[in-house]
Design a protein around this motif. Structure first.
Motif, PDB file in Angstrom:
ATOM      1  N   ILE A  75      51.351 -59.183 -14.460  1.00 15.29           N
ATOM      2  CA  ILE A  75      52.371 -60.226 -14.300  1.00 15.29           C
ATOM      3  C   ILE A  75      52.983 -60.655 -15.625  1.00 15.29           C
ATOM      4  N   SER A  76      52.394 -60.191 -16.731  1.00 16.31           N
ATOM      5  CA  SER A  76      52.939 -60.438 -18.061  1.00 16.31           C
ATOM      6  C   SER A  76      52.482 -59.293 -18.952  1.00 16.31           C
ATOM      7  N   GLY A  77      53.410 -58.694 -19.682  1.00 21.44           N
ATOM      8  CA  GLY A  77      53.048 -57.587 -20.563  1.00 21.44           C
ATOM      9  C   GLY A  77      53.057 -56.243 -19.854  1.00 21.44           C
ATOM     10  N   ARG A  78      52.250 -55.300 -20.421  1.00 22.80           N
ATOM     11  CA  ARG A  78      52.195 -53.927 -19.894  1.00 22.80           C
ATOM     12  C   ARG A  78      50.768 -53.402 -20.031  1.00 22.80           C
ATOM     13  N   ALA A  79      50.371 -52.571 -19.079  1.00 22.62           N
ATOM     14  CA  ALA A  79      49.058 -51.931 -19.139  1.00 22.62           C
ATOM     15  C   ALA A  79      49.146 -50.532 -18.563  1.00 22.62           C
ATOM     16  N   PHE A  80      48.310 -49.637 -19.086  1.00 23.92           N
ATOM     17  CA  PHE A  80      48.127 -48.310 -18.505  1.00 23.92           C
ATOM     18  C   PHE A  80      46.883 -48.417 -17.641  1.00 23.92           C
ATOM     19  N   ASP A  81      47.064 -48.272 -16.333  1.00 26.87           N
ATOM     20  CA  ASP A  81      45.986 -48.485 -15.377  1.00 26.87           C
ATOM     21  C   ASP A  81      45.481 -47.138 -14.862  1.00 26.87           C
ATOM     22  N   VAL A  82      44.151 -47.018 -14.719  1.00 26.15           N
ATOM     23  CA  VAL A  82      43.534 -45.733 -14.387  1.00 26.15           C
ATOM     24  C   VAL A  82      42.514 -45.897 -13.265  1.00 26.15           C
ATOM     25  N   ALA A  83      42.526 -44.932 -12.342  1.00 26.65           N
ATOM     26  CA  ALA A  83      41.498 -44.813 -11.309  1.00 26.65           C
ATOM     27  C   ALA A  83      40.881 -43.423 -11.441  1.00 26.65           C
ATOM     28  N   VAL A  84      39.546 -43.366 -11.296  1.00 23.66           N
ATOM     29  CA  VAL A  84      38.815 -42.098 -11.396  1.00 23.66           C
ATOM     30  C   VAL A  84      38.021 -41.905 -10.113  1.00 23.66           C
ATOM     31  N   ASP A  85      38.173 -40.743  -9.497  1.00 24.71           N
ATOM     32  CA  ASP A  85      37.427 -40.416  -8.286  1.00 24.71           C
ATOM     33  C   ASP A  85      35.979 -40.116  -8.665  1.00 24.71           C
ATOM     34  N   ILE A  86      35.058 -40.975  -8.220  1.00 21.72           N
ATOM     35  CA  ILE A  86      33.642 -40.757  -8.542  1.00 21.72           C
ATOM     36  C   ILE A  86      32.821 -40.585  -7.267  1.00 21.72           C
ATOM     37  N   ARG A  87      33.439 -39.969  -6.271  1.00 21.70           N
ATOM     38  CA  ARG A  87      32.746 -39.611  -5.039  1.00 21.70           C
ATOM     39  C   ARG A  87      32.318 -38.144  -5.175  1.00 21.70           C
ATOM     40  N   ARG A  88      31.026 -37.922  -5.348  1.00 24.03           N
ATOM     41  CA  ARG A  88      30.514 -36.570  -5.588  1.00 24.03           C
ATOM     42  C   ARG A  88      30.954 -35.578  -4.508  1.00 24.03           C
ATOM     43  N   SER A  89      31.121 -36.029  -3.282  1.00 20.66           N
ATOM     44  CA  SER A  89      31.517 -35.136  -2.189  1.00 20.66           C
ATOM     45  C   SER A  89      33.014 -34.820  -2.178  1.00 20.66           C
ATOM     46  N   LEU A 120      44.215 -50.092 -20.115  1.00 15.98           N
ATOM     47  CA  LEU A 120      44.493 -50.301 -21.526  1.00 15.98           C
ATOM     48  C   LEU A 120      45.688 -51.232 -21.638  1.00 15.98           C
ATOM     49  N   SER A 121      45.512 -52.358 -22.341  1.00 12.73           N
ATOM     50  CA  SER A 121      46.605 -53.293 -22.554  1.00 12.73           C
ATOM     51  C   SER A 121      47.536 -52.739 -23.627  1.00 12.73           C
ATOM     52  N   LEU A 122      48.814 -52.661 -23.301  1.00 15.93           N
ATOM     53  CA  LEU A 122      49.805 -52.091 -24.214  1.00 15.93           C
ATOM     54  C   LEU A 122      50.592 -53.152 -24.976  1.00 15.93           C
ATOM     55  N   GLU A 123      50.399 -54.424 -24.631  1.00 21.73           N
ATOM     56  CA  GLU A 123      51.085 -55.524 -25.305  1.00 21.73           C
ATOM     57  C   GLU A 123      50.145 -56.722 -25.397  1.00 21.73           C
ATOM     58  N   ASP A 124      50.363 -57.562 -26.399  1.00 23.92           N
ATOM     59  CA  ASP A 124      49.633 -58.827 -26.456  1.00 23.92           C
ATOM     60  C   ASP A 124      49.990 -59.665 -25.238  1.00 23.92           C
ATOM     61  N   GLY A 125      49.038 -60.438 -24.780  1.00 23.44           N
ATOM     62  CA  GLY A 125      49.291 -61.335 -23.659  1.00 23.44           C
ATOM     63  C   GLY A 125      49.503 -60.627 -22.341  1.00 23.44           C
ATOM     64  N   THR A 126      48.849 -59.497 -22.147  1.00 18.63           N
ATOM     65  CA  THR A 126      48.980 -58.787 -20.876  1.00 18.63           C
ATOM     66  C   THR A 126      48.078 -59.466 -19.847  1.00 18.63           C
ATOM     67  N   ASP A 127      48.720 -60.014 -18.827  1.00 22.97           N
ATOM     68  CA  ASP A 127      47.999 -60.667 -17.731  1.00 22.97           C
ATOM     69  C   ASP A 127      47.904 -59.696 -16.565  1.00 22.97           C
ATOM     70  N   PHE A 128      46.670 -59.419 -16.187  1.00 25.19           N
ATOM     71  CA  PHE A 128      46.341 -58.438 -15.171  1.00 25.19           C
ATOM     72  C   PHE A 128      45.704 -59.191 -14.012  1.00 25.19           C
ATOM     73  N   VAL A 129      46.276 -59.078 -12.811  1.00 26.34           N
ATOM     74  CA  VAL A 129      45.718 -59.760 -11.645  1.00 26.34           C
ATOM     75  C   VAL A 129      45.396 -58.745 -10.563  1.00 26.34           C
ATOM     76  N   TYR A 130      44.336 -59.031  -9.824  1.00 22.29           N
ATOM     77  CA  TYR A 130      43.976 -58.093  -8.766  1.00 22.29           C
ATOM     78  C   TYR A 130      43.183 -58.753  -7.655  1.00 22.29           C
ATOM     79  N   LYS A 131      43.395 -58.195  -6.471  1.00 27.53           N
ATOM     80  CA  LYS A 131      42.703 -58.598  -5.266  1.00 27.53           C
ATOM     81  C   LYS A 131      41.570 -57.614  -5.037  1.00 27.53           C
ATOM     82  N   CYS A 132      40.400 -58.100  -4.576  1.00 24.96           N
ATOM     83  CA  CYS A 132      39.234 -57.243  -4.355  1.00 24.96           C
ATOM     84  C   CYS A 132      38.767 -57.332  -2.908  1.00 24.96           C
ATOM     85  N   THR A 133      38.281 -56.205  -2.394  1.00 22.78           N
ATOM     86  CA  THR A 133      37.800 -56.151  -1.012  1.00 22.78           C
ATOM     87  C   THR A 133      36.346 -56.583  -0.878  1.00 22.78           C
TER      88      THR A 133
END
Length: 182
Positions: A75-89, A120-133
């Protein structure tokens, strides 16, 4: 809203419909009915908000017994966001998808349970928000090393140099040694 595929079919970029004029903008970042209609029917139980300085790298985090799906955005700034598949099957075990999220592009990223997550935050003041299940369970949290050679994430470090990571994240396991999903 529009769903955009990533190189991991379960991980989706969400491009919301933006309504803007000279006064500003409006968009729905979450609408259960619309998301369910797009195939992403989820119940969220927790919202999180973090602020990071430029060059801060958080992750790669996951919970093993209480896995969390996450709908993330900046919601403020920039980030490089990453997901990694860690399901062995999974045929994509150890593969990753990354996308730039920013206040400007207003994109969201859906990361389902079964995936490690980091950014990875690409700018100062990067605000990252997220909803969790699922709720945060500190005793269940795990971390895979952000620079694991087996995963080989192409972090956009460039002029940032060495990222700033927490002591916990610096001690993350390699994918080979990590407890992962079946």
């Amino acid at each position: 809203m529009k769903l955009v595929d990533t190189r991991l079919p379960e991980v989706k970029i969400v491009e919301p419909r933006i309504f803007g004029d000279e006064r500003g903008f409006f968009f729905e970042s979450w609408n259960a009915r619309d998301y369910a209609g797009a195939g992403l029917e989820q119940t969220f139980v927790q919202d999180n908000h973090s602020r990071s300085a430029r060059g801060v790298l958080r992750g790669l985090h996951y919970q093993l017994e209480k896995p969390q799906g996450k709908l993330v955005r900046v919601i403020s700034g920039r980030a490089f966001d990453v997901a990694v598949d860690i399901r062995r099957s999974s045929p994509r075990f150890g593969q990753w998808a990354g996308v730039e999220l920013s206040a400007e592009n207003k994109r969201l990223l859906w990361i389902p349970p079964g995936f490690a997550h980091g950014f990875l935050s690409l700018e100062d003041g990067t605000d990252f928000v997220y909803k969790c299940t699922d709720y945060y369970a500190p005793d269940d949290e795990r971390a895979i090393l952000w620079r694991d050679a087996r995963i080989a994430i192409d972090w956009p470090l460039g002029a940032l140099g060495q990222p700033l990571v927490s002591a916990k994240d610096a001690r993350g396991s390699s994918l080979t040694e990590a407890d992962v999903y079946p």
